[in-house]
Design a protein around this motif. Structure first.
Motif, short mmCIF file in Angstrom:
data_model
loop_
_atom_site.label_atom_id
_atom_site.label_comp_id
_atom_site.label_asym_id
_atom_site.label_seq_id
_atom_site.Cartn_x
_atom_site.Cartn_y
_atom_site.Cartn_z
N THR A 75 0.78 -1.42 -0.02
CA THR A 75 -0.02 -0.01 0.14
C THR A 75 0.80 1.12 -0.13
O THR A 75 1.86 1.32 0.85
CB THR A 75 -0.86 0.14 1.33
N LEU A 76 0.67 2.03 -0.93
CA LEU A 76 1.08 3.52 -0.83
C LEU A 76 0.15 4.53 -0.46
O LEU A 76 -1.10 4.44 -1.28
CB LEU A 76 1.82 3.78 -2.28
N ALA A 77 0.28 5.56 0.27
CA ALA A 77 -0.61 6.52 0.64
C ALA A 77 0.02 8.11 0.30
O ALA A 77 1.07 8.19 0.23
CB ALA A 77 -0.82 6.59 2.39
N PHE A 78 -1.15 8.74 -0.13
CA PHE A 78 -0.76 10.06 -0.28
C PHE A 78 -1.65 10.94 0.85
O PHE A 78 -2.73 10.86 0.62
CB PHE A 78 -1.53 10.53 -1.67
N VAL A 79 -0.87 11.52 1.58
CA VAL A 79 -1.64 12.31 2.72
C VAL A 79 -1.48 13.81 2.27
O VAL A 79 -0.45 14.31 2.13
CB VAL A 79 -0.82 12.20 3.94
N VAL A 80 -2.73 14.33 2.25
CA VAL A 80 -2.60 15.83 1.82
C VAL A 80 -2.80 16.61 3.03
O VAL A 80 -2.72 16.07 4.28
CB VAL A 80 -3.70 15.98 0.87
N ASN A 81 -2.64 17.84 2.69
CA ASN A 81 -2.41 18.98 4.03
C ASN A 81 -3.76 19.45 4.70
O ASN A 81 -3.67 20.28 5.49
CB ASN A 81 -1.57 19.96 3.64
N VAL A 108 1.98 0.56 5.43
CA VAL A 108 2.34 0.99 4.27
C VAL A 108 3.86 1.09 3.93
O VAL A 108 4.50 1.21 4.79
CB VAL A 108 1.63 2.25 4.27
N LYS A 109 4.04 0.74 2.73
CA LYS A 109 5.27 0.64 2.14
C LYS A 109 5.74 2.12 1.65
O LYS A 109 7.11 2.53 1.72
CB LYS A 109 5.50 -0.02 0.93
N GLY A 110 4.89 3.29 1.78
CA GLY A 110 5.57 4.46 1.21
C GLY A 110 4.32 5.37 1.47
O GLY A 110 3.16 5.05 1.30
N ILE A 111 4.78 6.67 1.90
CA ILE A 111 4.00 8.00 2.08
C ILE A 111 4.32 8.85 1.30
O ILE A 111 5.61 9.42 1.35
CB ILE A 111 3.81 8.26 3.49
N MET A 112 3.60 9.65 0.55
CA MET A 112 3.81 10.84 -0.06
C MET A 112 2.81 11.87 0.44
O MET A 112 1.83 11.72 0.91
CB MET A 112 3.17 10.77 -1.71
N VAL A 113 3.78 12.80 0.95
CA VAL A 113 2.66 13.97 1.89
C VAL A 113 3.06 15.41 1.51
O VAL A 113 4.23 15.75 0.98
CB VAL A 113 3.36 13.75 3.44
N THR A 140 7.89 13.75 -0.55
CA THR A 140 7.14 15.19 -0.30
C THR A 140 6.64 15.59 -1.49
O THR A 140 7.24 15.52 -2.56
CB THR A 140 7.96 16.15 0.66
N THR A 141 5.45 16.26 -1.45
CA THR A 141 5.02 16.92 -2.70
C THR A 141 4.27 18.24 -2.49
O THR A 141 3.91 18.44 -1.15
CB THR A 141 4.14 16.19 -3.50
#
Length: 135
Positions: free
Chosen positions: A32-38, A88-93, A116-117
């Motif tokens: 699972t890869l997760a994208f966490v927004v602000n 989760v294997k990775g987080i984009m935040v 980060t993004t």
């Protein structure tokens, strides 16, 4: 709008490619890869569409986009901690406040691949920043 969807799809694909080198998945379960927004905002609806599109392009992964209940460093950190606990294997935040989140982001980076993004946190141990220069 199309460029935001394209950028979100590219970000999800880049996250998956980056994780290929850092995680070996068993054949019977998908990482699972997760994208966490602000924070909750219409701005992120296009990113959500990009994540859904990327899910179709990356069937070997489970992709999630997470909205914190409020735009708060503490809530965002709790959300990422919960994701790490869930494996989760990775987080984009998109960090709520990168300058005050360094320790928390480094904690996450020590437990999973962190990207980060939108708002970079260059002082952290993130793998990479995917986005435009804010300088």
């Amino acid at each position: 709008m199309k460029s935001l969807i394209r950028n979100a799809s590219m970000a999800a694909a880049a996250l998956a490619v980056g994780l290929t080198a850092t995680a070996i998945a068993r054949a019977d379960d998908k990482p699972t890869l997760a994208f966490v927004v602000n924070g909750a905002s219409d701005f992120w609806k296009a990113a959500e569409a990009g994540v859904k599109k990327a899910q179709g392009e990356l069937p070997d992964y489970t992709l999630e986009l997470k909205y914190p209940e409020q735009s708060s460093v503490a809530i965002q950190q709790r959300l990422m901690d919960d994701l790490v606990t869930a494996g989760v294997k990775g987080i984009m935040v998109s960090a709520v406040d990168p300058k005050t989140s360094t320790d928390g982001l480094n904690k996450i980076a020590s437990q999973t691949a962190l990207f980060t993004t939108d708002s970079d946190a260059p002082q952290t141990k993130r793998v990479a920043y995917i986005g435009s220069s804010n300088v």
